[in-house]
Enzyme design. Sequence first.
Site, PDB file in Angstrom:
ATOM      1  N   LYS A   1      30.163 -46.909 -52.273  1.00 47.64           N
ATOM      2  CA  LYS A   1      29.626 -48.266 -52.338  1.00 47.64           C
ATOM      3  C   LYS A   1      28.148 -48.220 -52.738  1.00 47.64           C
ATOM      4  O   LYS A   1      27.276 -47.839 -51.953  1.00 47.64           O
ATOM      5  CB  LYS A   1      29.803 -48.980 -50.992  1.00 47.64           C
ATOM      6  CG  LYS A   1      31.259 -49.271 -50.666  1.00 47.64           C
ATOM      7  CD  LYS A   1      31.906 -50.118 -51.735  1.00 47.64           C
ATOM      8  CE  LYS A   1      33.378 -50.367 -51.473  1.00 47.64           C
ATOM      9  NZ  LYS A   1      34.006 -51.187 -52.523  1.00 47.64           N
TER      10      LYS A   1
ATOM     11  N   ASP B   1      31.275 -47.731 -57.062  1.00 46.12           N
ATOM     12  CA  ASP B   1      31.671 -49.141 -57.095  1.00 46.12           C
ATOM     13  C   ASP B   1      30.471 -50.008 -56.722  1.00 46.12           C
ATOM     14  O   ASP B   1      30.061 -50.055 -55.570  1.00 46.12           O
ATOM     15  CB  ASP B   1      32.822 -49.376 -56.119  1.00 46.12           C
ATOM     16  CG  ASP B   1      33.344 -50.801 -56.174  1.00 46.12           C
ATOM     17  OD1 ASP B   1      32.910 -51.568 -57.052  1.00 46.12           O
ATOM     18  OD2 ASP B   1      34.196 -51.149 -55.338  1.00 46.12           O
TER      19      ASP B   1
ATOM     20  N   ASP C   1      37.296 -54.967 -61.479  1.00 50.02           N
ATOM     21  CA  ASP C   1      37.948 -55.447 -60.268  1.00 50.02           C
ATOM     22  C   ASP C   1      37.749 -56.953 -60.120  1.00 50.02           C
ATOM     23  O   ASP C   1      38.608 -57.752 -60.460  1.00 50.02           O
ATOM     24  CB  ASP C   1      37.396 -54.696 -59.052  1.00 50.02           C
ATOM     25  CG  ASP C   1      37.992 -55.169 -57.729  1.00 50.02           C
ATOM     26  OD1 ASP C   1      38.832 -56.078 -57.725  1.00 50.02           O
ATOM     27  OD2 ASP C   1      37.612 -54.620 -56.682  1.00 50.02           O
TER      28      ASP C   1
ATOM     29  N   LYS D   1      44.181 -56.377 -56.735  1.00 51.37           N
ATOM     30  CA  LYS D   1      44.213 -56.782 -55.324  1.00 51.37           C
ATOM     31  C   LYS D   1      45.241 -57.908 -55.155  1.00 51.37           C
ATOM     32  O   LYS D   1      45.165 -58.937 -55.831  1.00 51.37           O
ATOM     33  CB  LYS D   1      42.840 -57.243 -54.857  1.00 51.37           C
ATOM     34  CG  LYS D   1      41.828 -56.118 -54.688  1.00 51.37           C
ATOM     35  CD  LYS D   1      40.511 -56.661 -54.143  1.00 51.37           C
ATOM     36  CE  LYS D   1      39.620 -55.522 -53.653  1.00 51.37           C
ATOM     37  NZ  LYS D   1      39.105 -54.694 -54.747  1.00 51.37           N
TER      38      LYS D   1
END
Length: 367
Positions: free
Chosen positions: A165, A193, A241, A265
């Site tokens: 992250k 990410d 994403d 997702k």
Amino acid sequence: MKIRRIRAWQVDLPIYEGRYTWSDGRFVETFDTTVVEILTECGITGYGECCPLGPAYLPSFALGVRAGVRELSPHLIGLDPRNLNAINRTMDLALRGHPYAKAPLDIACWDVLGKAVGLPVAALLGGVCQEDISLYRAISQDSAEGMAESIRKYWDQGYRRFQLKVGGNVNADIDRIRKAREALKGDEILVADANTGWTRHEAARVVDAVSDVDVYVEQPCRRYEDCLSIRRRTGRPFILDETIDCVDALLRAFSDDAMDIVNLKISKVGGLTKARLMRDLCVAAKMPMTIEDAWGGDIANATLAHLAQSTPREFCFSSTDFNSYCSVETAAGSPKRINGRMSTSSEPGLGIEPLFDALGEPAMEFC
């Protein structure tokens, strides 16, 4: 078969590590999840779950899930839950947008369908294509040294794929990426990410500075156009994403050669029905996927596992296991991690049974 009753529960999911932190200083300490039950007139029940990653990640939030379930449930009473296309058309006509609120209702219908025909959901999604699925571990944002130490800890637990992250201070992020790579032994997968946390010029600095590092770059900027610009400036493998939230966005990204991998997702796109469509389009386009959800407990974990395990291995880049992060068990039968991998139950439907003592009293009920 008709839907007779819909119930929903609110459940708190505390995190083992105490806090989960990602870009721009955003964090969550306890996740707020919604579990939905659909009961049919013949006694078959199905379950679904939606757990947004707080209110500042995707355009979704926990109270919005329950408000959406409250709005949609009266429209679904009396419908056949096995008719998934009709269920989704009804929800889309009754409520414009808010796919995350529709997701747990759609998932619960898939659970009913599987139980009605005596098959696991993975079989209904196309059939089991791989024995088990590779999992990644998300590394909460911390100092470079702290994140490298977390990678070493989770490597010992069997993980070989890590999602770092970043999306904070550029110099700190460059250091995080380099030290994380140094903590690995060679052939593991490392994803940086940014969760939309960099501006275009910041992302340009990062990808240039780590051009010699074996790392994937995921969702550097908030706007699709900015991400596309960075994609064209780097030779690092590229993942999208947050900006890929529907079929139209996916098709545009295919056309623009905007990514090498897409993060799919389930709640972001509205449930298993729409996620399956996008998954199949990705397979047809030879596009690998990270198959997961924003967050969740045991029911969300089982759901993503069925979608992932029904995806050919070469197109299933990775997945995740939510029950390794949260300290509350909400259902029996959810898949568990074994050496960085997991597999679904072969029981009908999702293969889970809610633990009602953990769920508590329903937050709402519709008949």
